[in-house]
Design an enzyme around this catalytic site. Structure first.
Site, short mmCIF file in Angstrom:
data_model
loop_
_atom_site.label_atom_id
_atom_site.label_comp_id
_atom_site.label_asym_id
_atom_site.label_seq_id
_atom_site.Cartn_x
_atom_site.Cartn_y
_atom_site.Cartn_z
N THR A 1 -1.20 7.37 -0.46
CA THR A 1 -2.49 7.27 -1.17
C THR A 1 -3.28 6.03 -0.73
O THR A 1 -4.46 5.89 -1.01
CB THR A 1 -2.24 7.13 -2.69
OG1 THR A 1 -1.54 5.88 -2.89
CG2 THR A 1 -1.40 8.28 -3.22
N ASP B 1 4.66 -6.35 9.28
CA ASP B 1 5.77 -5.98 10.20
C ASP B 1 5.79 -6.87 11.42
O ASP B 1 6.86 -7.23 11.92
CB ASP B 1 5.65 -4.51 10.61
CG ASP B 1 5.90 -3.58 9.43
OD1 ASP B 1 5.38 -2.46 9.43
OD2 ASP B 1 6.59 -4.03 8.47
N ASP C 1 0.44 -3.57 12.16
CA ASP C 1 0.81 -3.88 10.77
C ASP C 1 1.17 -5.35 10.71
O ASP C 1 2.20 -5.77 11.25
CB ASP C 1 1.99 -3.01 10.32
CG ASP C 1 2.28 -3.23 8.83
OD1 ASP C 1 2.10 -2.29 8.05
OD2 ASP C 1 2.65 -4.36 8.47
N ARG D 1 0.87 -1.19 0.00
CA ARG D 1 0.00 0.00 0.00
C ARG D 1 0.89 1.22 0.00
O ARG D 1 1.74 1.35 0.88
CB ARG D 1 -0.82 0.04 1.29
CG ARG D 1 -2.06 -0.71 1.26
CD ARG D 1 -2.95 -0.38 2.43
NE ARG D 1 -2.32 0.03 3.67
CZ ARG D 1 -3.05 0.35 4.74
NH1 ARG D 1 -4.36 0.26 4.68
NH2 ARG D 1 -2.47 0.74 5.85
O1 LIG Z 1 -6.94 -3.29 2.56
P1 LIG Z 1 -5.72 -2.43 2.40
O2 LIG Z 1 -5.94 -0.98 2.80
O3 LIG Z 1 -5.07 -2.57 1.05
O4 LIG Z 1 -4.65 -2.93 3.48
C1 LIG Z 1 -4.40 -4.28 3.62
C2 LIG Z 1 -2.97 -4.58 3.17
O5 LIG Z 1 -2.03 -3.82 3.96
C3 LIG Z 1 -1.02 -4.69 4.46
O6 LIG Z 1 -0.02 -4.87 3.52
P2 LIG Z 1 1.21 -3.83 3.38
O7 LIG Z 1 0.93 -2.87 2.30
O8 LIG Z 1 1.51 -3.29 4.77
O9 LIG Z 1 2.37 -4.77 2.90
P3 LIG Z 1 3.03 -5.94 3.75
O10 LIG Z 1 2.00 -7.03 3.84
O11 LIG Z 1 4.21 -6.28 2.94
O12 LIG Z 1 3.32 -5.36 5.12
C4 LIG Z 1 -1.73 -6.00 4.63
O13 LIG Z 1 -0.81 -7.06 4.60
C5 LIG Z 1 -2.68 -6.03 3.44
O14 LIG Z 1 -2.06 -6.58 2.31
O1 LIG Z 2 -4.46 -2.52 10.25
C1 LIG Z 2 -3.87 -2.77 9.19
C2 LIG Z 2 -4.29 -2.24 7.95
C3 LIG Z 2 -3.60 -2.55 6.83
N1 LIG Z 2 -2.56 -3.38 6.93
C4 LIG Z 2 -2.13 -3.90 8.10
O2 LIG Z 2 -1.18 -4.65 8.15
N2 LIG Z 2 -2.80 -3.57 9.24
MG LIG Z 3 2.42 -4.23 6.12
#
Ligand SMILES: O=P(O)(O)OC[C@H]1O[C@H](OP(=O)(O)OP(=O)(O)O)[C@H](O)[C@@H]1O
Ligand SMILES: O=c1cc[nH]c(=O)[nH]1
Ligand SMILES: [Mg+2]
Length: 210
Positions: free
Chosen positions: A109, A204, A201, A105
């Site tokens: 944005t 993370d 997160d 994400r």
């Molecule tokens: O519904 P959304 O608003 O799209 O958010 C959800 C996404 O956000 C996080 O990913 P992130 O972008 O943090 O990547 P990561 O999984 O590599 O941490 C999570 O793992 C989802 O994939």
């Molecule tokens: O709460 C949240 C939202 C988006 N992605 C995450 O990992 N946690």
């Molecule tokens: Mg993430």
């Protein structure tokens, strides 16, 4: 609650999710709980997968029994955090195939940015289960499902641990045909697109990258 949501309310699922949410849960216990939760969710999500009958021989006589065709099922992990769900899912369907979509994400944005896409062959013959712990704004899930629909699979389901009304609504408006299995529907998103009360997160916490 939008019609696409399937809440998995089993006490074991709720218990493990509660322990995962705690900010003082270590990376090790977060990963273990996520893995255990994924197996329980897989049991629920595969409730309707097709079976066929085969002839077998027991130590006493010939008989017939039902089997699933695990190869027909594809778990599609949305990197990174989706990876934390995969092992638990594969322990329930060891013969399943696995696809990967890399999305992150954009922190400003909150739109999903694709950086990787690798799927098994013959997706038009397969049932897809997309896995990602979080359905927050819904942008990542919607983008992933859009890409998968280009391959005309037999069916698509989405599995997460946590979602919120905003994410369910975005997903339902974009893909009303895709059921969302979740362990909880939390209260709301905050201004940074994080689910409240949430669990932080997911990526993370799984990989200890913050
Ligand atoms: O519904 P959304 O608003 O799209 O958010 C959800 C996404 O956000 C996080 O990913 P992130 O972008 O943090 O990547 P990561 O999984 O590599 O941490 C999570 O793992 C989802 O994939
Ligand atoms: O709460 C949240 C939202 C988006 N992605 C995450 O990992 N946690
Ligand atoms: Mg993430």
């Amino acid at each position: 609650m939008t019609p696409n949501a399937h809440l998995v309310s089993h006490p074991l699922v709720q218990h493990k999710l509660t322990l995962m949410r705690r900010k003082d849960a270590s990376t090790n216990s977060f990963r273990r709980l996520l893995n255990e939760l994924a197996s329980l969710m897989a049991y629920e999500v595969t409730r309707d997968i097709p079976t066929s009958e085969i002839e077998i021989e027991t130590p006493l006589e010939m008989t017939r029994g039902q089997v699933i065709d695990g190869k027909k099922l594809v778990f599609v992990s949305i990197l990174r955090a989706g990876t934390g769900i995969l092992d638990g899912m594969l322990s329930v369907v060891p013969g399943a195939r696995v696809g990967h979509i890399g999305l992150y994400r954009d922190p400003k944005t909150l739109t999903a940015v694709e950086y990787y896409f690798k799927m098994p062959s013959d997706m038009q013959e397969r049932d897809i289960v997309v896995v990602d712990p979080m359905l927050a704004t819904g942008n990542s899930a919607v983008a992933a499902v859009e890409r998968l629909k280009e391959l005309s699979p037999k069916s698509i389901k989405f599995v997460c641990l946590l979602t919120c009304p905003e994410g369910l609504k975005t997903m339902y408006e974009a893909h009303p045909d895709v059921p969302v299995y979740t362990a909880a529907i939390d209260r709301q998103l905050n201004e940074h697109g994080y689910i409240l009360p949430g669990l932080g997160d997911a990526g993370d916490r799984i990989f200890g990258t913050k």
